[in-house]
Design a protein around this motif. Structure first.
Motif, PDB file in Angstrom:
ATOM      1  N   LEU A 153     -10.398 -48.037 -65.941  1.00 12.13           N
ATOM      2  CA  LEU A 153      -9.976 -46.952 -65.062  1.00 12.13           C
ATOM      3  C   LEU A 153     -10.559 -47.125 -63.667  1.00 12.13           C
ATOM      4  CD1 LEU A 153      -8.850 -44.096 -64.389  1.00 12.13           C
ATOM      5  CD2 LEU A 153     -10.963 -43.165 -65.385  1.00 12.13           C
ATOM      6  N   TYR A 154     -11.852 -47.373 -63.602  1.00  7.94           N
ATOM      7  CA  TYR A 154     -12.518 -47.470 -62.305  1.00  7.94           C
ATOM      8  C   TYR A 154     -12.153 -48.760 -61.576  1.00  7.94           C
ATOM      9  CZ  TYR A 154     -15.058 -43.413 -63.914  1.00  7.94           C
ATOM     10  OH  TYR A 154     -15.365 -42.159 -64.362  1.00  7.94           O
ATOM     11  N   GLN A 155     -11.882 -49.832 -62.315  1.00  6.86           N
ATOM     12  CA  GLN A 155     -11.427 -51.062 -61.674  1.00  6.86           C
ATOM     13  C   GLN A 155     -10.071 -50.863 -61.013  1.00  6.86           C
ATOM     14  OE1 GLN A 155     -12.030 -53.553 -65.248  1.00  6.86           O
ATOM     15  NE2 GLN A 155     -13.156 -54.980 -63.944  1.00  6.86           N
ATOM     16  N   CYS A 156      -9.217 -50.056 -61.642  1.00  6.10           N
ATOM     17  CA  CYS A 156      -7.900 -49.777 -61.074  1.00  6.10           C
ATOM     18  C   CYS A 156      -7.969 -48.826 -59.888  1.00  6.10           C
ATOM     19  CB  CYS A 156      -6.984 -49.179 -62.149  1.00  6.10           C
ATOM     20  SG  CYS A 156      -6.391 -50.360 -63.371  1.00  6.10           S
ATOM     21  N   MET A 157      -8.980 -47.973 -59.852  1.00  5.57           N
ATOM     22  CA  MET A 157      -9.040 -46.903 -58.854  1.00  5.57           C
ATOM     23  C   MET A 157      -9.863 -47.265 -57.628  1.00  5.57           C
ATOM     24  SD  MET A 157     -10.327 -42.986 -59.491  1.00  5.57           S
ATOM     25  CE  MET A 157     -12.086 -43.181 -59.119  1.00  5.57           C
ATOM     26  N   ASP A 179     -12.534 -49.742 -55.017  1.00  5.61           N
ATOM     27  CA  ASP A 179     -12.420 -50.977 -54.242  1.00  5.61           C
ATOM     28  C   ASP A 179     -12.862 -52.154 -55.088  1.00  5.61           C
ATOM     29  OD1 ASP A 179     -15.526 -51.663 -52.947  1.00  5.61           O
ATOM     30  OD2 ASP A 179     -15.144 -49.806 -54.032  1.00  5.61           O
ATOM     31  N   GLN A 180     -12.820 -53.348 -54.512  1.00  6.93           N
ATOM     32  CA  GLN A 180     -13.140 -54.548 -55.279  1.00  6.93           C
ATOM     33  C   GLN A 180     -14.593 -54.595 -55.744  1.00  6.93           C
ATOM     34  OE1 GLN A 180     -12.582 -58.031 -52.859  1.00  6.93           O
ATOM     35  NE2 GLN A 180     -13.819 -57.255 -51.150  1.00  6.93           N
ATOM     36  N   ARG A 181     -15.506 -53.895 -55.061  1.00 11.12           N
ATOM     37  CA  ARG A 181     -16.906 -53.852 -55.474  1.00 11.12           C
ATOM     38  C   ARG A 181     -17.206 -52.675 -56.407  1.00 11.12           C
ATOM     39  NH1 ARG A 181     -17.600 -55.647 -50.033  1.00 11.12           N
ATOM     40  NH2 ARG A 181     -18.658 -57.671 -49.944  1.00 11.12           N
ATOM     41  N   MET A 182     -16.207 -51.823 -56.635  1.00 13.08           N
ATOM     42  CA  MET A 182     -16.339 -50.645 -57.492  1.00 13.08           C
ATOM     43  C   MET A 182     -17.459 -49.723 -56.995  1.00 13.08           C
ATOM     44  SD  MET A 182     -15.601 -52.280 -61.253  1.00 13.08           S
ATOM     45  CE  MET A 182     -15.669 -50.708 -62.120  1.00 13.08           C
ATOM     46  N   ILE A 183     -17.374 -49.350 -55.731  1.00 15.20           N
ATOM     47  CA  ILE A 183     -18.322 -48.412 -55.127  1.00 15.20           C
ATOM     48  C   ILE A 183     -17.732 -47.005 -55.258  1.00 15.20           C
ATOM     49  CG2 ILE A 183     -19.589 -47.776 -53.057  1.00 15.20           C
ATOM     50  CD1 ILE A 183     -20.335 -50.526 -54.245  1.00 15.20           C
ATOM     51  N   TYR A 184     -18.436 -46.142 -55.991  1.00 14.77           N
ATOM     52  CA  TYR A 184     -17.905 -44.816 -56.329  1.00 14.77           C
ATOM     53  C   TYR A 184     -18.576 -43.738 -55.475  1.00 14.77           C
ATOM     54  CZ  TYR A 184     -15.817 -41.447 -59.675  1.00 14.77           C
ATOM     55  OH  TYR A 184     -15.085 -40.448 -60.280  1.00 14.77           O
ATOM     56  N   LEU A 218     -10.877 -40.444 -50.999  1.00 16.01           N
ATOM     57  CA  LEU A 218     -10.288 -39.850 -52.206  1.00 16.01           C
ATOM     58  C   LEU A 218      -8.785 -40.071 -52.272  1.00 16.01           C
ATOM     59  CD1 LEU A 218     -12.489 -36.691 -52.142  1.00 16.01           C
ATOM     60  CD2 LEU A 218     -12.153 -38.054 -54.222  1.00 16.01           C
ATOM     61  N   MET A 219      -8.102 -39.998 -51.143  1.00 16.42           N
ATOM     62  CA  MET A 219      -6.661 -40.246 -51.143  1.00 16.42           C
ATOM     63  C   MET A 219      -6.359 -41.704 -51.507  1.00 16.42           C
ATOM     64  SD  MET A 219      -5.283 -37.349 -50.677  1.00 16.42           S
ATOM     65  CE  MET A 219      -3.573 -37.890 -50.517  1.00 16.42           C
ATOM     66  N   GLN A 220      -7.207 -42.625 -51.048  1.00 16.16           N
ATOM     67  CA  GLN A 220      -7.038 -44.026 -51.426  1.00 16.16           C
ATOM     68  C   GLN A 220      -7.278 -44.211 -52.924  1.00 16.16           C
ATOM     69  OE1 GLN A 220      -6.054 -46.701 -49.475  1.00 16.16           O
ATOM     70  NE2 GLN A 220      -5.606 -45.161 -47.922  1.00 16.16           N
ATOM     71  N   TRP A 221      -8.296 -43.544 -53.452  1.00 16.11           N
ATOM     72  CA  TRP A 221      -8.562 -43.618 -54.895  1.00 16.11           C
ATOM     73  C   TRP A 221      -7.374 -43.083 -55.684  1.00 16.11           C
ATOM     74  CZ3 TRP A 221     -14.205 -41.307 -54.989  1.00 16.11           C
ATOM     75  CH2 TRP A 221     -15.101 -42.278 -54.508  1.00 16.11           C
ATOM     76  N   TYR A 222      -6.827 -41.958 -55.239  1.00 17.48           N
ATOM     77  CA  TYR A 222      -5.685 -41.383 -55.950  1.00 17.48           C
ATOM     78  C   TYR A 222      -4.488 -42.335 -55.909  1.00 17.48           C
ATOM     79  CZ  TYR A 222      -1.444 -38.909 -56.935  1.00 17.48           C
ATOM     80  OH  TYR A 222      -0.222 -38.578 -57.454  1.00 17.48           O
ATOM     81  N   MET A 223      -4.187 -42.909 -54.756  1.00 16.14           N
ATOM     82  CA  MET A 223      -3.043 -43.815 -54.659  1.00 16.14           C
ATOM     83  C   MET A 223      -3.227 -45.029 -55.559  1.00 16.14           C
ATOM     84  SD  MET A 223      -1.788 -43.631 -50.661  1.00 16.14           S
ATOM     85  CE  MET A 223      -3.394 -43.701 -49.884  1.00 16.14           C
ATOM     86  N   ASN A 224      -4.448 -45.551 -55.629  1.00 15.75           N
ATOM     87  CA  ASN A 224      -4.723 -46.667 -56.537  1.00 15.75           C
ATOM     88  C   ASN A 224      -4.528 -46.253 -57.991  1.00 15.75           C
ATOM     89  OD1 ASN A 224      -5.352 -48.342 -54.399  1.00 15.75           O
ATOM     90  ND2 ASN A 224      -7.564 -48.122 -54.629  1.00 15.75           N
ATOM     91  N   PHE A 225      -5.072 -45.090 -58.345  1.00 14.81           N
ATOM     92  CA  PHE A 225      -4.948 -44.573 -59.707  1.00 14.81           C
ATOM     93  C   PHE A 225      -3.482 -44.367 -60.079  1.00 14.81           C
ATOM     94  CE2 PHE A 225      -4.468 -40.552 -62.157  1.00 14.81           C
ATOM     95  CZ  PHE A 225      -4.897 -41.021 -63.394  1.00 14.81           C
ATOM     96  N   LEU A 254      -2.632 -48.155 -67.382  1.00 11.21           N
ATOM     97  CA  LEU A 254      -3.699 -47.353 -67.987  1.00 11.21           C
ATOM     98  C   LEU A 254      -3.207 -46.405 -69.070  1.00 11.21           C
ATOM     99  CD1 LEU A 254      -5.533 -46.332 -64.676  1.00 11.21           C
ATOM    100  CD2 LEU A 254      -6.416 -47.935 -66.388  1.00 11.21           C
ATOM    101  N   LYS A 255      -1.932 -46.032 -69.038  1.00 17.99           N
ATOM    102  CA  LYS A 255      -1.471 -44.937 -69.889  1.00 17.99           C
ATOM    103  C   LYS A 255      -1.461 -45.269 -71.379  1.00 17.99           C
ATOM    104  CE  LYS A 255       3.492 -45.754 -69.112  1.00 17.99           C
ATOM    105  NZ  LYS A 255       4.727 -45.101 -68.593  1.00 17.99           N
ATOM    106  N   TRP A 256      -1.600 -46.527 -71.734  1.00 21.86           N
ATOM    107  CA  TRP A 256      -1.732 -46.866 -73.159  1.00 21.86           C
ATOM    108  C   TRP A 256      -3.038 -46.328 -73.728  1.00 21.86           C
ATOM    109  CZ3 TRP A 256      -5.880 -49.601 -75.041  1.00 21.86           C
ATOM    110  CH2 TRP A 256      -6.679 -50.247 -74.092  1.00 21.86           C
ATOM    111  N   LYS A 257      -4.023 -46.093 -72.854  1.00 15.72           N
ATOM    112  CA  LYS A 257      -5.347 -45.643 -73.280  1.00 15.72           C
ATOM    113  C   LYS A 257      -5.595 -44.175 -72.955  1.00 15.72           C
ATOM    114  CE  LYS A 257     -10.255 -46.862 -72.670  1.00 15.72           C
ATOM    115  NZ  LYS A 257     -11.194 -47.795 -72.002  1.00 15.72           N
TER     116      LYS A 257
END
Length: 403
Positions: free
Chosen positions: A115-119, A121-126, A310-317, A324-327
């Protein structure tokens, strides 16, 4: 009370925010279940969020709808009785005591690295990116990490503690770019496992550990978006613990969401579904906690940047939802959508901020002035010869005055 009467009550409440029921603007509510009005009046934000998860209403621009609600200060118009229990529970009990330290990891951060890899950035900074000169999420997060490292004046060979290290992206960045040795601590099993693999070729140690169990002495300490899980009963403890692990000539950088008001609990919907036992500190609460423990060197606010993040995170998600929806089921999709877009609305309305504090044990000899000027210099926006005054520590806003 009949549904039509309850609807009129909600319409009157929404009127100052220029939001209509079943209107044709992107921020208008599209109601699918007439029971929505009673649910919102009975449970306020919790009822609003849960009814969205249940598909009782939709909104094309949920982020803008929430922003308008908050700017009109409608969030304080409904006071459900059960909310008193929520408030007194937070006041009477230490919801972030050591025995509860790992709950947030299990509930939020361990739900799936995919989930977080999809949402993220490439370094996964939350945590919030830094956007003054960035055009992409990756660039904004790199700029934020570089800002942190420059403010801390990282030098090769220094030993650094990263409290709340997440998936190890910040620790790896500091070790690679600045030649430091890093110890990162997290209360998430999934984060720790991922971070160890990410940083295995660098002088980085990742520990599954509560901040109160930290060990060793460090030249620098930073914490990016972790103190929101510390709680008002533990802010002073946090500052004293950190001080005990920081060398006399060291620096602490604290990056946190900031509340405009001092509170002792969080939004009920956020607490139940996203961040249990969380709480956003106010400036007063933080200042009280570090008083007599640290010297404040700098206080910068770039809360306006979290809206874009947050808007970038949402667009990525949203874009990656098919993978992701299989899980995760449709109710999770609506829950996560409400989380990301409503939070974007909160920051757009400037109800919450993003602060970076630089603190030192006894004060930096000769004064502190790093980070923001260096970033401006790299982009040709700052010339030391034109500086009118020293970079005075700024409270609440970036107040470096450059001619």
């Amino acid at each position: 009370m009949e549904s039509s009467s309850l609807r009129r009550v909600i319409e009157r409440l929404l009127s100052p925010a220029d939001i209509k029921i079943n209107g044709d603007r992107p921020w208008d509510l599209q109601v699918h279940n007439e029971k929505l009005y009673a649910r919102v009046l009975a449970h306020a934000s919790l009822g609003l969020g849960e009814s969205y998860m249940d598909g009782w209403w939709d909104c094309d621009r949920l982020d803008e709808c929430v922003c308008r609600i908050l700017r009109a200060e409608l969030d304080g118009k409904i006071h459900p009785r059960w909310d008193l229990f929520h408030l007194w529970r937070a006041k009477l009990f230490n919801l972030q005591k050591p025995s509860r330290a790992y709950e947030i990891g299990r509930h939020h951060y361990d739900i799936g690295n995919d989930l977080y890899q999809c949402m993220l950035d490439q370094r996964m900074i939350y945590s919030c990116g830094y956007w003054p000169h960035a055009a992409t999420l990756d660039a904004a997060q790199e700029a934020k990490l570089d800002l942190v490292c420059q403010k801390l004046d990282l030098q090769p060979g220094m030993r650094v503690l990263d409290i709340g290290c997440g998936w190890g992206g910040a620790a790896r960045f500091a070790a690679e770019r600045y030649g430091v040795e890093v110890v990162g601590i997290t209360v998430s099993h999934e984060q720790a496992q991922y971070a160890r693999k990410l940083c295995r070729d660098l002088p980085v140690e990742i520990r599954l550990q509560d901040y109160r169990k930290a060990e060793g002495m460090f030249d620098r300490i930073f914490s990016l978006g972790m103190i929101e899980h510390v709680g008002h009963k533990n802010y002073s403890t946090f500052m004293h613990v950190v001080r005990g692990h920081l060398r006399e000539d060291g620096l602490l950088l604290l990056h946190t969401i900031g509340n405009n008001r001092s509170v002792t609990s969080t939004d009920p919907w956020i607490a139940r579904y996203i961040f249990p036992n969380s709480m956003i500190p106010s400036a007063k609460q933080l200042a009280s906690a570090f008083e007599g423990v640290f010297v404040l060197e700098d206080w910068q606010n770039f809360g306006y940047d979290y809206d874009n993040t947050l808007m970038q995170w949402y667009m990525n998600f949203d874009e990656n939802w098919p993978a992701l929806k299989w899980k995760y089921d449709d109710r999770f999709y609506r829950m996560w959508t409400f989380y990301l877009l409503s939070c974007a609305g909160v920051f757009r309305a400037r109800k919450n901020q993003v602060w970076q504090l630089v603190l030192s044990p006894t004060g930096v000899k000769g004064g502190w002035c790093r980070g923001r000027n260096q970033t401006q210099l790299e982009h040709g926006l700052y010339s030391p010869a034109k500086e009118e005054t020293r970079c005075v520590p700024g409270v609440f806003e970036d107040v470096c005055r450059i001619s």
